[in-house]
Design a protein around this motif. Structure first.
Motif, PDB file in Angstrom:
ATOM      1  N   SER A 168       0.829  -1.205   0.000  1.00  0.00           N
ATOM      2  CA  SER A 168       0.000   0.000   0.000  1.00  0.00           C
ATOM      3  C   SER A 168       0.863   1.255   0.000  1.00  0.00           C
ATOM      4  CB  SER A 168      -0.928   0.013   1.226  1.00  0.00           C
ATOM      5  OG  SER A 168      -1.846  -1.056   1.164  1.00  0.00           O
ATOM      6  N   SER A 169       0.390   2.278  -0.667  1.00  0.00           N
ATOM      7  CA  SER A 169       1.137   3.534  -0.727  1.00  0.00           C
ATOM      8  C   SER A 169       1.155   4.217   0.639  1.00  0.00           C
ATOM      9  CB  SER A 169       0.510   4.471  -1.760  1.00  0.00           C
ATOM     10  OG  SER A 169      -0.828   4.754  -1.420  1.00  0.00           O
ATOM     11  N   ASN A 170       2.185   5.012   0.868  1.00  0.00           N
ATOM     12  CA  ASN A 170       2.334   5.782   2.101  1.00  0.00           C
ATOM     13  C   ASN A 170       2.373   4.893   3.345  1.00  0.00           C
ATOM     14  OD1 ASN A 170       2.683   8.245   3.448  1.00  0.00           O
ATOM     15  ND2 ASN A 170       0.519   8.350   3.987  1.00  0.00           N
ATOM     16  N   THR A 171       2.913   3.691   3.192  1.00  0.00           N
ATOM     17  CA  THR A 171       3.063   2.779   4.324  1.00  0.00           C
ATOM     18  C   THR A 171       4.532   2.615   4.691  1.00  0.00           C
ATOM     19  OG1 THR A 171       1.032   1.575   3.784  1.00  0.00           O
ATOM     20  CG2 THR A 171       2.636   0.435   5.164  1.00  0.00           C
ATOM     21  N   HIS A 176      12.601   2.421   1.496  1.00  0.00           N
ATOM     22  CA  HIS A 176      12.089   1.065   1.302  1.00  0.00           C
ATOM     23  C   HIS A 176      11.030   1.031   0.200  1.00  0.00           C
ATOM     24  CE1 HIS A 176      13.783  -0.052   5.383  1.00  0.00           C
ATOM     25  NE2 HIS A 176      14.136  -1.080   4.629  1.00  0.00           N
ATOM     26  N   GLU A 177      10.256   2.094   0.077  1.00  0.00           N
ATOM     27  CA  GLU A 177       9.258   2.164  -0.995  1.00  0.00           C
ATOM     28  C   GLU A 177       9.938   2.222  -2.358  1.00  0.00           C
ATOM     29  OE1 GLU A 177       5.584   2.380  -2.849  1.00  0.00           O
ATOM     30  OE2 GLU A 177       5.857   2.194  -0.683  1.00  0.00           O
ATOM     31  N   GLU A 178      10.934   3.100  -2.495  1.00  0.00           N
ATOM     32  CA  GLU A 178      11.617   3.261  -3.780  1.00  0.00           C
ATOM     33  C   GLU A 178      12.370   2.005  -4.189  1.00  0.00           C
ATOM     34  OE1 GLU A 178      14.054   6.685  -3.188  1.00  0.00           O
ATOM     35  OE2 GLU A 178      12.431   8.104  -3.659  1.00  0.00           O
ATOM     36  N   ASN A 179      12.864   1.248  -3.209  1.00  0.00           N
ATOM     37  CA  ASN A 179      13.619   0.036  -3.510  1.00  0.00           C
ATOM     38  C   ASN A 179      12.762  -1.223  -3.437  1.00  0.00           C
ATOM     39  OD1 ASN A 179      16.714   0.773  -3.716  1.00  0.00           O
ATOM     40  ND2 ASN A 179      15.855   2.061  -2.095  1.00  0.00           N
ATOM     41  N   LEU A 186       8.961   1.472   9.836  1.00  0.00           N
ATOM     42  CA  LEU A 186       7.776   2.319   9.854  1.00  0.00           C
ATOM     43  C   LEU A 186       6.554   1.567   9.351  1.00  0.00           C
ATOM     44  CD1 LEU A 186       6.488   5.100  10.268  1.00  0.00           C
ATOM     45  CD2 LEU A 186       7.195   5.700   7.939  1.00  0.00           C
ATOM     46  N   ALA A 187       6.723   0.805   8.274  1.00  0.00           N
ATOM     47  CA  ALA A 187       5.601   0.054   7.712  1.00  0.00           C
ATOM     48  C   ALA A 187       5.047  -0.954   8.709  1.00  0.00           C
ATOM     49  CB  ALA A 187       6.034  -0.653   6.439  1.00  0.00           C
ATOM     50  N   SER A 188       5.919  -1.615   9.464  1.00  0.00           N
ATOM     51  CA  SER A 188       5.438  -2.608  10.430  1.00  0.00           C
ATOM     52  C   SER A 188       4.547  -1.966  11.480  1.00  0.00           C
ATOM     53  CB  SER A 188       6.622  -3.317  11.085  1.00  0.00           C
ATOM     54  OG  SER A 188       7.403  -2.421  11.863  1.00  0.00           O
ATOM     55  N   CYS A 189       4.863  -0.729  11.861  1.00  0.00           N
ATOM     56  CA  CYS A 189       4.043  -0.015  12.847  1.00  0.00           C
ATOM     57  C   CYS A 189       2.710   0.417  12.239  1.00  0.00           C
ATOM     58  CB  CYS A 189       4.794   1.206  13.369  1.00  0.00           C
ATOM     59  SG  CYS A 189       6.330   0.829  14.221  1.00  0.00           S
ATOM     60  N   LYS A 190       2.757   0.925  11.011  1.00  0.00           N
ATOM     61  CA  LYS A 190       1.520   1.359  10.357  1.00  0.00           C
ATOM     62  C   LYS A 190       0.582   0.182  10.115  1.00  0.00           C
ATOM     63  CE  LYS A 190       2.982   5.619   8.038  1.00  0.00           C
ATOM     64  NZ  LYS A 190       3.030   6.331   6.739  1.00  0.00           N
ATOM     65  N   LYS A 191       1.150  -0.975   9.777  1.00  0.00           N
ATOM     66  CA  LYS A 191       0.294  -2.131   9.500  1.00  0.00           C
ATOM     67  C   LYS A 191      -0.391  -2.642  10.770  1.00  0.00           C
ATOM     68  CE  LYS A 191       3.454  -4.285   6.983  1.00  0.00           C
ATOM     69  NZ  LYS A 191       4.093  -5.341   6.140  1.00  0.00           N
ATOM     70  N   ILE A 192       0.254  -2.462  11.915  1.00  0.00           N
ATOM     71  CA  ILE A 192      -0.436  -2.785  13.176  1.00  0.00           C
ATOM     72  C   ILE A 192      -1.662  -1.895  13.329  1.00  0.00           C
ATOM     73  CG2 ILE A 192      -0.267  -2.635  15.695  1.00  0.00           C
ATOM     74  CD1 ILE A 192       2.644  -3.501  15.460  1.00  0.00           C
ATOM     75  N   ALA A 193      -1.486  -0.602  13.047  1.00  0.00           N
ATOM     76  CA  ALA A 193      -2.613   0.341  13.135  1.00  0.00           C
ATOM     77  C   ALA A 193      -3.708  -0.033  12.147  1.00  0.00           C
ATOM     78  CB  ALA A 193      -2.117   1.756  12.879  1.00  0.00           C
ATOM     79  N   TYR A 194      -3.326  -0.394  10.922  1.00  0.00           N
ATOM     80  CA  TYR A 194      -4.320  -0.792   9.924  1.00  0.00           C
ATOM     81  C   TYR A 194      -5.097  -2.020  10.385  1.00  0.00           C
ATOM     82  CZ  TYR A 194      -1.466   2.033   6.648  1.00  0.00           C
ATOM     83  OH  TYR A 194      -0.771   3.030   6.021  1.00  0.00           O
ATOM     84  N   CYS A 195      -4.393  -3.001  10.936  1.00  0.00           N
ATOM     85  CA  CYS A 195      -5.038  -4.236  11.374  1.00  0.00           C
ATOM     86  C   CYS A 195      -6.047  -3.974  12.487  1.00  0.00           C
ATOM     87  CB  CYS A 195      -3.993  -5.238  11.844  1.00  0.00           C
ATOM     88  SG  CYS A 195      -2.941  -5.895  10.533  1.00  0.00           S
TER      89      CYS A 195
END
Length: 237
Positions: A168-171, A176-179, A186-195
């Motif tokens: 997902s964008s902006n995660t 890490h997004e560009e590569n 950061l993504a691991s923390c945001k995905k906890i919030a999403y879940c």
């Protein structure tokens, strides 16, 4: 308000090494069920030099996960002192109040994160007074408040282990997004919030917004445990 925290390192070194981990990336999000993700915090950390003989071990561990180079990483990195000071400013702790951070404990990340925080604090002399708790226990507590019963460990793990938002964008952070690298602190923390938003916001009568879920995912169905498996056609012919 909850703070979800993760710290990645260059591998895990043997117990006889003074440096068990070399912290290289930190991510944190400020979250509430009512407002979703309210703010985020991210830094690449300038790590210590690997112990003699362990550089290959550290790079191999990095290559298997977050892929942050042990040396020659040209993205701006932050020293321990700045990381801790800015993290404390991010959570804005009141005098004498311990802010609670949540991380994945059942996946054994708590020891790594605690060790890295203590290491940075001991070297810089900055007292963080941050308490690290299990996000799995938080999910159970939020579930119990509404259903008056404890969910199964299997259900909690399934809700937190989804792959739905990996791309997902902006995660992920910019690098890490560009590569196109999935393992991002950061993504691991945001995905906890999403879940948590996907599983429990509706139970608490909260309408999902772009702060709760990525926009393109906000209208997904109820099933969030989605995986894509690519098989080797030759091997499985």
């Amino acid at each position: 308000i909850f703070y979800f925290l993760n710290i990645y390192s260059h591998g895990k070194l043997p117990s006889h090494c003074e440096q068990r981990f070399l912290p290289c990336e930190i991510g944190c999000v400020k979250y509430s069920i009512q407002d979703g993700i309210m703010a985020d915090f991210h830094h690449f950390i300038d790590p210590e030099v690997p112990p003699r003989g362990f550089r290959y071990h550290c790079q191999a561990a990095s290559d298997a996960t977050h892929k942050i180079p042990v040396s020659g990483f040209h993205v701006s990195r932050t020293c321990y002192a700045v990381v801790l000071r800015e993290l404390l400013e991010f959570v804005q702790p009141a005098s004498g109040v311990r802010r609670h951070f949540y991380c994945r404990v059942w996946s054994r990340s708590k020891f790594r994160i605690n060790w890295c925080l203590n290491r940075m604090a001991s070297i810089t002399g900055i007292e963080s007074h941050l308490e690290l708790l299990a996000v799995e226990d938080l999910v159970i507590e939020l579930y119990q408040k509404k259903y008056q019963k404890e969910p199964s460990k299997t259900w909690v793990c399934r809700e937190l282990d989804v792959f739905l938002w990996d791309f997902s964008s902006n995660t992920r952070c910019k690098w890490h997004e560009e590569n196109d690298i999935l393992c991002c602190a950061l993504a691991s923390c945001k995905k906890i919030a999403y879940c948590i938003s996907k599983s429990l916001a509706g139970v608490y009568g909260v309408s999902l917004t772009a702060a709760h879920l990525p926009l393109q995912d906000s209208d997904y169905g109820e099933s969030t445990n989605t995986k894509m498996v690519i098989l080797d056609a030759g091997r499985f012919q």
